[in-house]
Design an enzyme around this catalytic site. Structure first.
Site, short mmCIF file in Angstrom:
data_model
loop_
_atom_site.label_atom_id
_atom_site.label_comp_id
_atom_site.label_asym_id
_atom_site.label_seq_id
_atom_site.Cartn_x
_atom_site.Cartn_y
_atom_site.Cartn_z
N ASP A 244 85.87 86.43 65.84
CA ASP A 244 85.07 87.33 66.67
C ASP A 244 86.01 88.46 67.11
O ASP A 244 87.24 88.31 67.09
CB ASP A 244 84.45 86.61 67.87
CG ASP A 244 83.28 87.41 68.44
OD1 ASP A 244 83.15 88.62 68.12
OD2 ASP A 244 82.48 86.84 69.21
C1 BGC Z 1 80.40 89.65 69.62
C2 BGC Z 1 79.97 89.44 68.18
C3 BGC Z 1 79.91 90.76 67.46
C4 BGC Z 1 81.25 91.45 67.57
C5 BGC Z 1 81.28 92.81 66.89
C6 BGC Z 1 81.65 90.49 69.72
O1 BGC Z 1 81.92 90.84 71.04
O2 BGC Z 1 80.59 88.41 70.26
O3 BGC Z 1 78.73 88.80 68.13
O4 BGC Z 1 79.50 90.58 66.14
O5 BGC Z 1 81.56 91.64 68.94
O6 BGC Z 1 80.49 93.70 67.59
#
Ligand code: BGC
Length: 676
Positions: A244
């Site tokens: 993530d």
């Molecule tokens: C989120 C993800 C997301 C990623 C990119 C993170 O903060 O938890 O779900 O895909 O950011 O935006």
């Protein structure tokens, strides 16, 4: 060498030959990469890319959020279809529609030139307070897996990678970067793994995102047992793990993630910076073999999405088409849940109405998702008032005074803002804002024909007003066509068929995650003390009356259930059993019922939930029509995870098969015996 000559030279290399077996192409390309290039491939660039290796013609691998539409930039320069929120799609209980959604959103990904969609989000809805409840599907592992598999199949049918997220136990936003989810193996197996495992094994998901949090003390992005043992070795995952965004900030070291099997660190190099990679490698903290294995996985997905292939040979993209917009409306129409409908006040008969009052803070508000990974920018959005105005044009007057109206529609609910239904923070309150509660209470005194339409993405308390209003609709955040979908439901153009994918508790403390501070929100640790008793498994087993149960959703017609049959009463080993039941539309409208099958283990050596969903079917019936529907049950449907022996097990004995219209509205049942 000129660019053209280099291209021609490259095109002669074996890995460029699309007729070759993919594994041969991967090995050929891998052996051409030097160590530095392998390091480089493992960390993100400019937020949404894995870096290119131009020497070998490797283009940037591009990925974008999110679960409800493709979002390329943060200003909305590039627009895309805004599909209903994930919880709304889940409320359709319609895997075919989820597959269509996956296919459509993948076409939009292809159209913007990207290769991977950062979705679906398939974490279990453990608490109604999670800021991302709207972005996840359900509290139930069976429904979760059926829908997850469908989305992944739809997305990947277009040779776009799906990235299932967030692996795993990211069930709250509070302290999400640091908290350790303390959980039993049984709960992981029976509840939390289910959709991830099925998406890998049944739909061959090409990517998985490791979550921010820790699981039993170890960060997901460096959790060797979770990633290498469970995901790769046990489930046979062949894709790559991506962190993530920023999830590696807090991990212990570079090598811990490499050795655990994390291929790609996003969004930019941190633990996987060239300096740190080089140093750890030189110190012998990881081997080139292990690194190769990680890189191989990313290359595999690059080949799968056609990164090296002629673009004309790939499925073509499309974006903002009327087909996609219609699909967005269809999902909203099927996902809207009619929670309550006394006196059959709905559907509204336009012929009999002169004046409708349309009030409430969400009547004239766009819902488009403006926070976190769900942010997106549609070319337009139909608000509730727009849909109703269009329908009533020249026929019914729209006013804002309930006293003068034949019917009043209150559009209440929440917003896509931090502290409500949005990423980054949990909900601050389980209630509607107090001014909305006051508005509902005041309006119902002025006009008994008041209908509340909720626009939100998670369960809320309704105690103060639910008994006063005759009808309530849960319309969720319904995408860019939401206003039309709601109007069609209100006026009976569409008969509601959505069913709740999550229990609505009467009060928060009834919820299994809310028995103490330790179970929610926790501090450094959050204890999943409820184990497998998540959602209705808790409410039913502990005999706690919910406000609206899991699987609940009314229709404008009535369905009756008759004729429960099983093809055999006893089964052994891996035999299957066919359960059939007749469903009859005994009302006056055509409609769709979601028939739900739950199993109940009559006696077991460990405590099991009173009911567990093991099948569901959507069935469309005209008035007086009858159809026989069939379910297949296997040993696996009767099993639980035996922690003592660390395996799944079905115990001999009797099982009740409960079939009905919700988890609390069982209409017909029978019994089978498992002989072992
Ligand atoms: C989120 C993800 C997301 C990623 C990119 C993170 O903060 O938890 O779900 O895909 O950011 O935006």
């Amino acid at each position: 060498m000129s660019k053209e000559t280099r291209k021609t030279e490259l095109s002669k290399l074996p890995f460029m030959d699309s007729s070759l077996d993919i594994e041969k192409r991967i090995e050929d390309l891998l052996k051409r990469l030097n160590l530095y290039e392998k390091f480089k491939l493992c960390a993100g660039r400019r937020v949404w890319y894995a870096p290119p290796i131009r020497r070998l013609g490797i283009k940037s691998f591009e990925m974008h959020d999110g679960p409800h539409g493709v979002r390329v930039d943060t200003e909305g320069k590039i627009q895309s279809t805004y599909f209903p929120s994930t919880i709304c799609r889940a409320a359709t209980w319609n895997p075919e529609l989820s597959k269509e959604f996956g296919l459509a959103i993948a076409q939009e990904v292809r159209d913007v030139g990207a290769h991977m969609l950062l979705a679906p989000g398939i974490n279990i809805q453990r608490t109604p307070m999670c800021g991302r409840t709207f972005e996840y599907q359900t509290e139930d592992p069976y429904l979760n897996k059926k829908l997850a598999v469908a989305v992944v199949e739809g997305v990947q049918s277009q040779r776009i990678a799906a990235c299932i997220k967030h692996f795993i136990c990211n069930n709250q936003e509070t302290n999400r970067f640091t908290v350790s989810s303390e959980i039993s193996e049984r709960a992981l197996q029976e509840i939390y793994y289910s959709a991830f495992k099925a998406a890998v094994q049944d739909a061959d998901a090409w990517s998985i995102m490791s979550s921010y949090n820790k699981i039993n003390g170890i960060y997901a992005s460096e959790h060797k047992h979770l990633l290498r043992e469970v995901l790769m070795n046990k489930w046979g995952f062949r894709g790559f793990v991506v962190s993530d965004w920023g999830a590696t900030r807090a991990t212990t070291s570079t090598e811990s993630s490499i050795n655990a099997g994390l291929t790609l660190e996003m969004p930019t190099p941190n633990k996987y910076s060239l300096t740190k990679m080089k140093q750890a490698f030189e110190e012998g903290k990881f081997t080139e073999e292990v690194l190769n294995e990680n890189v191989r996985r990313l290359l595999r997905v690059m080949f799968l999405v056609g990164l090296f292939d002629d673009e004309d040979s790939l499925p073509q993209g499309s974006r903002n088409t009327s087909e996609h917009q219609l699909l967005a409306r269809k999902i909203a129409e099927e996902g809207i849940v009619l929670l309550k409908n006394e006196r059959n006040i709905l559907p509204l008969n336009i012929e009999k109405l002169k004046k409708i009052a349309v009030i409430g803070p969400n009547a004239n508000k766009k819902t488009f998702l403006g926070a976190g990974s769900s942010t997106n920018f549609p070319p337009y959005e139909i608000k509730p008032i727009d849909g109703i105005r269009e329908k009533c044009k020249g026929r019914v007057e729209i006013i804002d005074s309930p006293v003068e109206a034949d019917v009043t529609l209150i559009f209440a609910g929440l917003k896509h803002e931090r502290g409500m239904d949005a990423e980054g923070e949990d909900k601050k309150s389980f209630n509607l804002p107090s001014n909305q509660i006051e508005l509902i209470s005041k309006t119902i005194k002025e006009n008994p024909n008041t209908i509340v339409i909720l626009i939100n993405g998670s369960p809320i308390s309704m105690n103060e007003w639910i008994n006063k209003v005759p009808a309530v609709i849960e319309a969720w955040y319904g995408g860019m066509e939401s206003g039309n979908a709601i109007t069609n439901i209100l006026f009976g153009e569409i008969n509601p068929s959505g069913k709740l994918p999550i229990t609505f508790p009467k009060k928060l403390s009834d919820s299994p995650a809310h028995v103490s501070e330790r179970t929610y929100p926790g501090d450094e640790k959050v204890f999943y003390d409820e184990g497998i008793f998540v959602g209705y498994r808790h409410f039913d087993t502990r005999n706690i009356e919910p406000l609206f149960p899991f699987g609940h959703g009314l229709s404008y017609t009535k369905f009756s259930y008759e004729n429960f049959k099983v093809n055999k009463e006893k089964i052994s080993g891996d035999e299957t059993i066919i359960v059939s039941v007749d469903v009859i539309n005994s009302g006056e409208y055509s409609g769709t019922e979601v028939v739900q099958l739950y199993i109940q283990d009559v006696e077991c050596s460990v405590e099991r939930p009173l009911k567990e969903l093991k099948g569901f079917k959507r069935i469309k019936l005209k008035p007086n029509e009858r159809k026989t529907i069939k379910f297949e049950l296997k040993k696996e449907d009767l099993s639980f995870f035996d922690e003592k022996n660390n395996c799944w097990k079905a115990e001999k004995g009797l099982f009740n098969i409960l079939i009905g219209s919700s988890s609390r509205d069982i209409r017909i049942q029978g019994e089978i015996e498992y002989l072992g």
